[in-house]
Design a protein around this motif. Structure first.
Motif, PDB file in Angstrom:
ATOM      1  N   UNK B 158     -56.888 -17.278  18.784  1.00  0.00           N
ATOM      2  CA  UNK B 158     -57.185 -18.891  19.628  1.00  0.00           C
ATOM      3  C   UNK B 158     -57.196 -18.572  21.009  1.00  0.00           C
ATOM      4  N   UNK B 159     -57.482 -17.110  21.415  1.00  0.00           N
ATOM      5  CA  UNK B 159     -57.489 -16.967  22.881  1.00  0.00           C
ATOM      6  C   UNK B 159     -58.566 -16.551  23.544  1.00  0.00           C
ATOM      7  N   UNK B 160     -59.895 -17.086  22.628  1.00  0.00           N
ATOM      8  CA  UNK B 160     -60.892 -16.192  23.621  1.00  0.00           C
ATOM      9  C   UNK B 160     -61.020 -17.785  24.863  1.00  0.00           C
ATOM     10  N   UNK B 209     -56.931 -20.302  12.280  1.00  0.00           N
ATOM     11  CA  UNK B 209     -56.209 -18.886  12.428  1.00  0.00           C
ATOM     12  C   UNK B 209     -54.680 -19.318  12.364  1.00  0.00           C
ATOM     13  N   UNK B 210     -54.231 -20.329  11.904  1.00  0.00           N
ATOM     14  CA  UNK B 210     -52.792 -20.437  11.147  1.00  0.00           C
ATOM     15  C   UNK B 210     -52.825 -19.962  10.182  1.00  0.00           C
ATOM     16  N   UNK B 211     -53.645 -20.513   8.989  1.00  0.00           N
ATOM     17  CA  UNK B 211     -53.878 -19.996   7.683  1.00  0.00           C
ATOM     18  C   UNK B 211     -53.902 -18.537   7.316  1.00  0.00           C
ATOM     19  N   UNK B 212     -55.028 -17.932   7.861  1.00  0.00           N
ATOM     20  CA  UNK B 212     -55.337 -16.744   8.773  1.00  0.00           C
ATOM     21  C   UNK B 212     -53.947 -15.439   8.400  1.00  0.00           C
ATOM     22  N   UNK B 213     -53.473 -16.345   9.637  1.00  0.00           N
ATOM     23  CA  UNK B 213     -52.063 -15.603  10.408  1.00  0.00           C
ATOM     24  C   UNK B 213     -50.998 -15.338   8.710  1.00  0.00           C
ATOM     25  N   UNK B 214     -50.956 -16.785   8.030  1.00  0.00           N
ATOM     26  CA  UNK B 214     -49.733 -16.379   7.178  1.00  0.00           C
ATOM     27  C   UNK B 214     -49.590 -15.316   6.204  1.00  0.00           C
ATOM     28  N   UNK B 215     -51.624 -15.732   6.192  1.00  0.00           N
ATOM     29  CA  UNK B 215     -51.734 -14.359   4.859  1.00  0.00           C
ATOM     30  C   UNK B 215     -51.694 -13.681   5.261  1.00  0.00           C
TER      31      UNK B 215
END
Lengths: 419, 260
Positions: B158-160, B209-215
């Motif tokens: 999310x930092x772009x 972003x949250x979902x894929x990071x959790x994955x």
């Protein structure tokens, strides 16, 4: 020793014991007269034995699944973590076990420094202990290379390159160590072989360490010689075994805390990146337990000088029994040495801290100050303080009051209360 | 003696605190997210893991490999826990190269749950060549391989941002305020509404972003839930045993005049 002659009860046991006196050994270990005032700092010998056995047992299981090949090592570790039954548990016990091993050994060593356990007649115990410590560092370094992550590879590169500082033959020695012209597959293969060997060498030295200990018997917080067995001693079993067991369990709770809840906090995240000879990590740092020596190494601008100083930092400990001129063992009765002891502890902690930081600016200054002080402590402070210090009165025995009996009425009793 | 030590300790602590800020790399601290898998009893959010897999499959997997995972892992407990039929269907949707057959030829077949995740490129070099020279790292243990872990991965996603004035970027390089050095070769692949979540969740950038990071956190530590559960049991057991041994020790030492 003062053990009474052990006579087995049954005929068969006597027949066996006459041929191989294992039962006599067992009886000796059970009855072994131990000072009754040993505090909890004395429980780390047992804890260290537990650590060694844990590392050997988990290590043997890991070796059944690990593949020592540059292309396969990283993947085989992931295979252990994902596909081997409880592989994650065994590996995390092994990797955190190394840290716990060093935590315990540092407490054990500093206990020895505080209570003067290295002094006559225990010099050989001390030297054997240092040899164990040296082998532990070697084994830990070799083991850290095996997962073949970025820190494995670059750590191995930095450490093996130290040998290239040796004049004339340095380059040849380094190439010989590598088995190649850089850290490569042959290096990994031999490191695995040696990593499997060293723990058993350590085990042998541990047997000698304990054997040497059982000749004069344990030192104790008061640091005086005691008659064995006497009112001052207790039989090793059950008094010391149960106390060691309690301390070990507390230690295991901390150990389990790391293994189950934060298993990677003591490692470096870069080691989960597969080794890549083309990409150097921003900061190459060894595991935490080697950081003070790393700081000493980097505090010298000259490579050979740094290597010599780093090895001297360890080898100076071998002559420690003869550098310390004080006749009094325990720092409890050495008001001046006691303060220098704590300064040394802080100095080593600070060296460890700056060892983890980049070698520049204020860190370099701190590393140099810390290094100089480290050597000053052993070369100047210990001999001089030992000669000049006015020590406190020492008790006659663990259970009896001090010799002078005057102004300091019951140091011994106060000690016993604390213990 | 106590007093003396304390004062020295204080000085050292103050010294360390004062020099700490001198050492800071060129990056913003990652955003702290209150992940469900944090803490002593943390577990993964099952729905988030399933959505995260969808993001991985539809977005990340065209460049990033995950070679240490198998499709069967997706159905195992502690993970996304897709049903057996779903796992079979997911595996079958990939073409796997197998062989050699009896004629010595390699052949392709639909994937099976026992297969490892199919990589988008045959090797590292091919992956780098297809991505402007930058190898998209394998994501199997990515969360463990980055300082800051899940927080860092999420923050980068999310930092772009547009580069601040004065910063010029080469072709194929993007500005990211959480990346070390602020330069990243991975373009910003997430935009609101990019994918249609199977469970109907609105696919905002933050959500994806949250979902894929959790994955990815699960992929790096598939044993996390079992580890936490076992850990709690082990610690309780050790505490009980320690108490018993402590009481036994007190009892044994009460036979003599020395305190233990």
């Amino acid at each position: 020793m003062s053990d009474q002659e052990y006579i087995p009860k049954s005929k068969a046991a006597k027949w066996f014991n006459d041929r191989l006196p294992l039962l006599t050994l067992g009886a000796h270990l059970t009855d072994y007269p131990t000072p009754k005032n040993l505090n909890y700092w004395w429980t780390f010998g047992g804890i260290l034995t537990f650590c060694l056995i844990t590392q050997i047992v988990t290590g043997i299981v890991l070796a059944m699944h690990y593949v020592a090949h540059a292309d396969l090592a990283f993947g085989s570790v992931e295979h252990i973590m994902r596909n081997v039954n409880y592989g994650w548990l065994i590996r995390y016990i092994h990797s955190n076990g190394a840290s716990m091993f060093f935590l315990a050994v540092y407490i054990h060593i500093f206990r020895s420094l505080f209570y003067g356990s290295y002094k006559s007649p225990r010099e050989i115990i001390w030297i054997l202990g240092l040899m164990i410590y040296l082998l532990m560092m070697a084994a830990a370094f070799l083991g850290y290379v095996l997962p073949w992550g970025q820190m494995s590879f670059w750590g191995a590169t930095v450490i093996t390159n130290l040998f290239s500082a040796i004049p004339l033959v340095g380059e040849s020695i380094t190439t010989w160590l590598w088995g190649a012209y850089s850290v490569d597959n042959p290096t990994l293969n031999r490191f695995f072989s040696l990593h499997y060997l060293f723990p058993f060498l350590i085990l042998g030295l541990v047997v000698l360490h304990i054997w040497a200990l059982h000749i004069p018997g344990n030192n104790n917080p008061v640091g005086i010689d005691i008659k064995k067995p006497s009112k001052d001693t207790v039989p090793f079993h059950p008094y010391i075994t149960i106390k060691d067991a309690f301390a070990l369990l507390v230690f295991m709770i901390i150990f389990a805390g790391f293994v189950f809840f934060t298993p990677n906090v003591l490692g470096h995240s870069d080691n989960y990146i597969p080794a890549n000879p083309l990409v150097t990590p921003a900061h190459i740092v060894p595991e935490w337990y080697l950081l003070p020596f790393y700081a000493i190494l980097r505090s010298v601008p000259d490579k050979l000088g740094g290597v010599i100083l780093m090895f001297s930092a360890i080898f100076i400990l071998f002559i420690l029994p003869w550098l310390d001129t004080s006749k009094v063992r325990s720092a409890v009765f050495r008001p001046i040495y006691r303060q220098f002891f704590w300064i040394l502890v802080i100095d080593v902690l600070m060296l460890g801290y700056v060892g983890a930081m980049p070698a520049e600016g204020v860190y370099l200054v701190l590393a140099r100050v810390g290094t100089i002080y480290y050597f000053l402590h052993f070369i100047v402070v210990l001999p001089v303080v030992g000669l000049l210090e006015k020590t406190d009165p020492i008790p006659m025995s663990i259970s009896e009051p001090v010799m002078t009996g005057g102004a300091e009425p019951s140091l011994a009793r106060k000690l016993n209360e604390k213990v | 003696m106590k007093k003396f030590n304390l004062s020295i300790n204080k000085i050292i602590i103050v010294l360390f605190l004062s020099i700490k800020p001198l050492y800071s790399a060129e990056m913003t601290d990652p955003i702290k997210v209150d992940w469900s898998f944090k803490g002593l009893t943390g577990t993964f959010d099952r729905a988030s893991l399933q959505r995260g897999f969808q993001v991985y499959k539809e977005v990340c997997s065209s460049c990033h490999s995950m070679q240490y995972l198998s499709y069967r892992n997706l159905g195992e407990s502690g993970g996304p826990e897709f049903s057996e039929a779903e796992v079979k269907a997911i595996a079958a949707s990939f073409e796997v190269t197998d062989g050699p057959d009896s004629q010595g030829e390699m052949f392709t077949r639909p994937g099976r749950p026992s297969d490892t995740f199919v990589s988008p490129h045959p090797n590292k070099e091919a992956a780098a060549a297809a991505n402007g020279g930058a190898y998209p790292p394998d994501m199997s243990v990515l969360v463990k391989a980055r300082k800051g872990g899940a927080n860092y991965i999420y923050s980068v996603l999310v930092g772009y941002e547009d580069p601040p004035p004065g910063v010029t970027l080469d072709q194929g390089v993007y500005y990211n305020k959480y990346m070390i050095g602020n330069k990243i070769k991975m373009p910003n692949n997430l935009e609101d509404g990019l994918i249609e979540y199977a469970d109907g969740t609105v696919s905002t950038v933050d959500q994806m972003a949250k979902d894929v990071t959790t994955f990815l956190a699960w992929a790096a530590e598939p044993e996390l839930e079992e580890r936490h559960r076992t850990g709690v049991k082990v610690i309780i057991y050790l505490l009980l045993l320690t108490t018993l041994v402590y009481l036994s020790m007190k009892k044994i030492w009460s036979r003599i005049d020395t305190e233990v």
